[in-house]
Design a protein around this motif. Structure first.
Motif, PDB file in Angstrom:
ATOM      1  N   TYR A   3       0.847  -1.187   0.000  1.00 36.60           N
ATOM      2  CA  TYR A   3       0.000   0.000   0.000  1.00 36.60           C
ATOM      3  C   TYR A   3       0.883   1.238   0.000  1.00 36.60           C
ATOM      4  O   TYR A   3       2.037   1.190   0.418  1.00 36.60           O
ATOM      5  CB  TYR A   3      -0.892   0.015   1.241  1.00 36.60           C
ATOM      6  N   ARG A  19      -1.308  -5.350   5.177  1.00 37.22           N
ATOM      7  CA  ARG A  19      -2.548  -4.743   5.670  1.00 37.22           C
ATOM      8  C   ARG A  19      -2.470  -4.446   7.170  1.00 37.22           C
ATOM      9  O   ARG A  19      -2.873  -3.360   7.600  1.00 37.22           O
ATOM     10  CB  ARG A  19      -3.740  -5.647   5.362  1.00 37.22           C
ATOM     11  N   LEU A  23      -3.069  -0.716   8.760  1.00 36.12           N
ATOM     12  CA  LEU A  23      -4.061  -0.365   9.775  1.00 36.12           C
ATOM     13  C   LEU A  23      -3.409   0.302  10.980  1.00 36.12           C
ATOM     14  O   LEU A  23      -3.953   1.265  11.540  1.00 36.12           O
ATOM     15  CB  LEU A  23      -4.848  -1.604  10.208  1.00 36.12           C
ATOM     16  N   LYS A  52     -12.421   2.555   1.584  1.00 38.42           N
ATOM     17  CA  LYS A  52     -12.464   1.310   2.347  1.00 38.42           C
ATOM     18  C   LYS A  52     -11.796   1.460   3.718  1.00 38.42           C
ATOM     19  O   LYS A  52     -12.234   0.865   4.696  1.00 38.42           O
ATOM     20  CB  LYS A  52     -11.767   0.212   1.551  1.00 38.42           C
ATOM     21  N   TYR A  53     -10.740   2.268   3.804  1.00 38.08           N
ATOM     22  CA  TYR A  53      -9.951   2.372   5.027  1.00 38.08           C
ATOM     23  C   TYR A  53     -10.187   3.675   5.808  1.00 38.08           C
ATOM     24  O   TYR A  53      -9.527   3.888   6.821  1.00 38.08           O
ATOM     25  CB  TYR A  53      -8.462   2.223   4.704  1.00 38.08           C
ATOM     26  N   TYR A  56     -10.615   3.589   9.662  1.00 39.05           N
ATOM     27  CA  TYR A  56      -9.461   3.275  10.496  1.00 39.05           C
ATOM     28  C   TYR A  56      -8.597   4.499  10.804  1.00 39.05           C
ATOM     29  O   TYR A  56      -7.720   4.431  11.651  1.00 39.05           O
ATOM     30  CB  TYR A  56      -8.600   2.198   9.831  1.00 39.05           C
TER      31      TYR A  56
END
Length: 58
Positions: A3, A19, A23, A52-53, A56
């Motif tokens: 990412y 991932r 996070l 999507k994130y 978080y």
């Protein structure tokens, strides 16, 4: 999966290797600081995954 976090204030993009690491990093950042979060595929193409994130990011 890799990412990339792109910042709004002109700082260098940060590359994240997994991932769970993504996070953890997003939990330390403010929403105003992040312009985009992109998934980086093996062939070099990227896809935005910010929506999507977003939950978080603190």
């Amino acid at each position: 999966m890799k990412y990339r976090i792109e910042y709004a204030d002109g700082r260098r993009a940060v590359h994240i290797q997994s991932r769970p690491a993504l996070l953890e990093r997003l939990g330390q950042e403010k929403r105003e600081d992040i312009r985009d979060v992109r998934k980086v595929f093996k062939n070099g193409l990227t896809e935005t995954v910010l929506e999507k994130y977003e939950r978080y990011i603190r």
